[in-house]
Design a protein around this motif. Structure first.
Motif, PDB file in Angstrom:
ATOM      1  N   MET A  22     -42.567   4.379   6.983  1.00  0.00           N
ATOM      2  CA  MET A  22     -42.431   4.794   8.383  1.00  0.00           C
ATOM      3  C   MET A  22     -41.244   5.750   8.551  1.00  0.00           C
ATOM      4  SD  MET A  22     -40.946   1.286  10.059  1.00  0.00           S
ATOM      5  CE  MET A  22     -39.362   0.568   9.574  1.00  0.00           C
ATOM      6  N   ASN A  23     -40.743   6.290   7.413  1.00  0.00           N
ATOM      7  CA  ASN A  23     -39.679   7.288   7.431  1.00  0.00           C
ATOM      8  C   ASN A  23     -38.418   6.819   8.155  1.00  0.00           C
ATOM      9  OD1 ASN A  23     -40.017  10.158   6.269  1.00  0.00           O
ATOM     10  ND2 ASN A  23     -42.071   9.641   6.992  1.00  0.00           N
ATOM     11  N   ILE A  44     -38.817  12.683  -0.290  1.00  0.00           N
ATOM     12  CA  ILE A  44     -39.736  12.746  -1.426  1.00  0.00           C
ATOM     13  C   ILE A  44     -41.008  11.962  -1.114  1.00  0.00           C
ATOM     14  CG2 ILE A  44     -40.064  11.997  -3.819  1.00  0.00           C
ATOM     15  CD1 ILE A  44     -37.109  12.701  -4.272  1.00  0.00           C
ATOM     16  N   VAL A  45     -40.843  10.756  -0.600  1.00  0.00           N
ATOM     17  CA  VAL A  45     -42.006   9.945  -0.226  1.00  0.00           C
ATOM     18  C   VAL A  45     -42.824  10.663   0.842  1.00  0.00           C
ATOM     19  CG1 VAL A  45     -42.736   7.796   0.881  1.00  0.00           C
ATOM     20  CG2 VAL A  45     -40.955   7.747  -0.878  1.00  0.00           C
ATOM     21  N   ASN A  46     -42.129  11.260   1.802  1.00  0.00           N
ATOM     22  CA  ASN A  46     -42.821  11.980   2.862  1.00  0.00           C
ATOM     23  C   ASN A  46     -43.635  13.149   2.291  1.00  0.00           C
ATOM     24  OD1 ASN A  46     -43.314  12.450   5.751  1.00  0.00           O
ATOM     25  ND2 ASN A  46     -42.095  14.300   5.472  1.00  0.00           N
ATOM     26  N   THR A  47     -43.050  13.854   1.315  1.00  0.00           N
ATOM     27  CA  THR A  47     -43.751  14.976   0.685  1.00  0.00           C
ATOM     28  C   THR A  47     -45.008  14.503  -0.038  1.00  0.00           C
ATOM     29  OG1 THR A  47     -41.694  16.236   0.398  1.00  0.00           O
ATOM     30  CG2 THR A  47     -43.550  16.824  -1.027  1.00  0.00           C
ATOM     31  N   VAL A  48     -44.894  13.408  -0.766  1.00  0.00           N
ATOM     32  CA  VAL A  48     -46.057  12.874  -1.478  1.00  0.00           C
ATOM     33  C   VAL A  48     -47.151  12.477  -0.491  1.00  0.00           C
ATOM     34  CG1 VAL A  48     -46.889  10.975  -2.932  1.00  0.00           C
ATOM     35  CG2 VAL A  48     -44.731  12.136  -3.490  1.00  0.00           C
ATOM     36  N   GLN A  55     -46.893  21.556  -1.911  1.00  0.00           N
ATOM     37  CA  GLN A  55     -45.609  20.875  -1.757  1.00  0.00           C
ATOM     38  C   GLN A  55     -45.339  19.929  -2.924  1.00  0.00           C
ATOM     39  OE1 GLN A  55     -44.254  19.357   2.077  1.00  0.00           O
ATOM     40  NE2 GLN A  55     -46.127  20.172   3.029  1.00  0.00           N
ATOM     41  N   ILE A  56     -46.347  19.196  -3.348  1.00  0.00           N
ATOM     42  CA  ILE A  56     -46.156  18.249  -4.450  1.00  0.00           C
ATOM     43  C   ILE A  56     -45.888  18.986  -5.758  1.00  0.00           C
ATOM     44  CG2 ILE A  56     -47.248  16.428  -5.825  1.00  0.00           C
ATOM     45  CD1 ILE A  56     -48.710  15.527  -3.303  1.00  0.00           C
ATOM     46  N   GLU A  57     -46.561  20.125  -5.962  1.00  0.00           N
ATOM     47  CA  GLU A  57     -46.292  20.883  -7.192  1.00  0.00           C
ATOM     48  C   GLU A  57     -44.861  21.398  -7.214  1.00  0.00           C
ATOM     49  OE1 GLU A  57     -47.821  24.850  -9.574  1.00  0.00           O
ATOM     50  OE2 GLU A  57     -49.314  23.587  -8.549  1.00  0.00           O
ATOM     51  N   ARG A  58     -44.363  21.854  -6.073  1.00  0.00           N
ATOM     52  CA  ARG A  58     -42.951  22.275  -6.025  1.00  0.00           C
ATOM     53  C   ARG A  58     -42.046  21.128  -6.428  1.00  0.00           C
ATOM     54  NH1 ARG A  58     -44.175  25.393  -1.287  1.00  0.00           N
ATOM     55  NH2 ARG A  58     -43.479  23.671   0.054  1.00  0.00           N
TER      56      ARG A  58
END
Length: 231
Positions: A22-23, A44-48, A55-58
């Motif tokens: 829940m950030n 990081i969790v938010n990006t995933v 975004q994940i590849e970056r």
């Protein structure tokens, strides 16, 4: 869209560690790495969770995923039962599988870890053996460690009668049957194939950087280089 996310979910650590975030940022608040690095486990969790391939590849190509110390301080604090450190483990493994790890300074250090620790496991059965820790690679240990390395049998022989010999006890030499079993475990589990993947991508990157392959010079470059841009 989402291919990297799907690949991450193949890893049991990610399925276990990535639940209903829940950030709230508690993980970042208690994270030791976040205090010293440009590192934010919440982000990081938010990006995933965006499932966005770009975004994940970056993230997979970045320095960021190598900053986590895997202390697991995040695990008991999360009110939703997430473990960002597990997600990081999954990201690191995927980065290694796809060869993205060589695109970052910290990521390239995986070759040094593989050779200095990983190969040592297959040679001796131990992650580290005192006599194999080269003083020139650890100048911070000073003259004392250099003396211990030269006199290891005398020093460690005081603590165990089986130092470097077969028998029962600490620092014993692992018998041949056990070593064969260890090698079989690496073969069956994919560990040796994983090591080969690290070597193959490191070889490619080394040549891109002007080295004659992933030789000792390149390995030492990964081991010693610190741009000091990570703080």
């Amino acid at each position: 869209m989402g291919k990297y996310f799907d690949m991450l979910l193949e890893d049991i650590r990610v399925r276990e560690g990535l639940k209903s975030c829940m950030n709230c940022g508690v993980c970042t608040g208690v994270c030791p790495a976040a205090e010293f690095y440009d590192y934010d486990p919440r982000q990081i969790v938010n990006t995933v969770l965006t499932r966005d391939d770009e975004q994940i590849e970056r993230l997979l190509r970045s320095e960021t995923i190598w900053y986590c110390g895997e202390c697991l301080s995040c695990r008991p604090r999360c009110p939703r039962g997430n473990t960002p450190a597990y997600v990081i483990q999954g990201l690191r493994t995927l980065s290694q599988r796809l060869g993205f790890f060589v695109e970052s300074e910290k990521g390239r250090q995986q070759l040094a870890i593989k050779r200095l620790i990983g190969d040592n496991i297959l040679k001796t059965g131990y992650c580290l053996v005192p006599r194999n820790i080269k003083p020139e690679l650890h100048p911070e240990q000073g003259a004392v460690w250099e003396w211990i390395t030269r006199n290891d049998e005398e020093v460690y022989g005081r603590f165990t009668p089986v130092y470097g010999a077969e028998g029962q006890g600490a620092l014993r030499r692992i018998d041949e049957e056990s070593m064969r079993e260890l090698h079989r475990i690496f073969d069956v589990s994919g560990g040796r194939e994983f090591y080969d993947t690290i070597e193959r991508h490191s070889e490619r990157k080394a040549r891109e950087m002007g080295f004659d392959g992933a030789d000792d010079d390149y390995m030492m470059q990964t081991y010693t280089t610190n741009s000091e841009k990570h703080y």
